[in-house]
Design an enzyme around this catalytic site. Structure first.
Site, mmCIF file in Angstrom:
data_model
loop_
_atom_site.group_PDB
_atom_site.id
_atom_site.type_symbol
_atom_site.label_atom_id
_atom_site.label_comp_id
_atom_site.label_asym_id
_atom_site.label_seq_id
_atom_site.Cartn_x
_atom_site.Cartn_y
_atom_site.Cartn_z
ATOM 1 N N ASP A 73 37.254 32.750 37.743
ATOM 2 C CA ASP A 73 38.234 33.820 37.901
ATOM 3 C C ASP A 73 38.024 34.491 39.256
ATOM 4 O O ASP A 73 36.908 34.886 39.583
ATOM 5 C CB ASP A 73 38.035 34.840 36.773
ATOM 6 C CG ASP A 73 38.910 36.061 36.932
ATOM 7 O OD1 ASP A 73 40.136 35.897 37.011
ATOM 8 O OD2 ASP A 73 38.356 37.182 36.980
ATOM 9 N N ASP A 75 39.583 37.601 41.619
ATOM 10 C CA ASP A 75 40.448 38.779 41.659
ATOM 11 C C ASP A 75 40.847 39.060 43.101
ATOM 12 O O ASP A 75 39.981 39.281 43.958
ATOM 13 C CB ASP A 75 39.719 39.992 41.070
ATOM 14 C CG ASP A 75 39.318 39.760 39.627
ATOM 15 O OD1 ASP A 75 40.206 39.393 38.829
ATOM 16 O OD2 ASP A 75 38.135 39.942 39.295
ATOM 17 N N ASP A 124 43.679 36.600 39.426
ATOM 18 C CA ASP A 124 44.396 37.816 39.082
ATOM 19 C C ASP A 124 44.772 38.480 40.389
ATOM 20 O O ASP A 124 43.906 38.796 41.214
ATOM 21 C CB ASP A 124 43.528 38.758 38.237
ATOM 22 C CG ASP A 124 43.356 38.258 36.822
ATOM 23 O OD1 ASP A 124 44.361 37.794 36.252
ATOM 24 O OD2 ASP A 124 42.243 38.323 36.296
#
Length: 170
Positions: A73, A75, A124
């Protein structure tokens, strides 16, 4: 085997591989460049920076949970020139449109961000606006802007890591 060596071996087993880090780097750099140069979104784009575990070097190696491989992940914070007068849903919609224009297909609008899923990484993408020493993040459910400060959290991690002799981040 010493406790220190056991710890280093453990870190090797949980930290992302070189190929994972490379895939993440390529993915976020490509996405950031797409936003910077998008014909429409570029008028709102001020800057981008990374946040979260990938930025702080605290990410762990992707693992299987319930038989499903969890992708790393990343960001991505997108500093915009929007204002508190801009409706959070409208801001997220303009960011989504820029990502669609860039060719991203697997996109989901969340409460405060846009999730972009690729084969090798989840990203994200979070639009924010500067607010003095902090930032504001849109919240589509509350229909307002909330105070946040990702760089302060990153700095806190750096400070704690230094105080721990470099052993906090791992």
């Amino acid at each position: 085997m010493t406790t220190q060596q056991q710890f280093l071996d453990f870190l090797y087993e949980i930290e992302p591989s070189t190929s994972t880090v490379s895939a993440c780097s390529s993915a976020h750099n490509t996405l950031r460049e797409c936003l910077r140069t998008d014909e429409t979104f570029s008028e709102y784009h001020e800057d981008t920076f990374l946040s979260g575990s990938y930025k702080r070097d605290t990410a762990i190696r992707p693992q299987k949970i319930g038989g499903v491989l969890q992708r790393p992940d990343v960001d991505i914070i997108v500093v915009t020139n929007h204002t508190e007068d801009d409706v959070p849903q409208t801001v997220l919609s303009s960011l989504e449109a820029a990502l669609v224009d860039a060719g991203y297909k697997n996109i989901k609008v969340n409460r405060r961000s846009i999730a972009v899923t690729l084969a090798t990484v989840d990203m994200d993408v979070v639009p924010i606006i500067e607010n003095g020493d902090s930032y504001l993040i849109p919240d589509v459910e509350l229909k307002k802007w909330l105070t946040t400060n990702p760089p302060a959290h990153t700095q806190w991690t750096i400070d704690v890591n230094c105080a721990a002799g470099g052993r906090f981040e791992p």
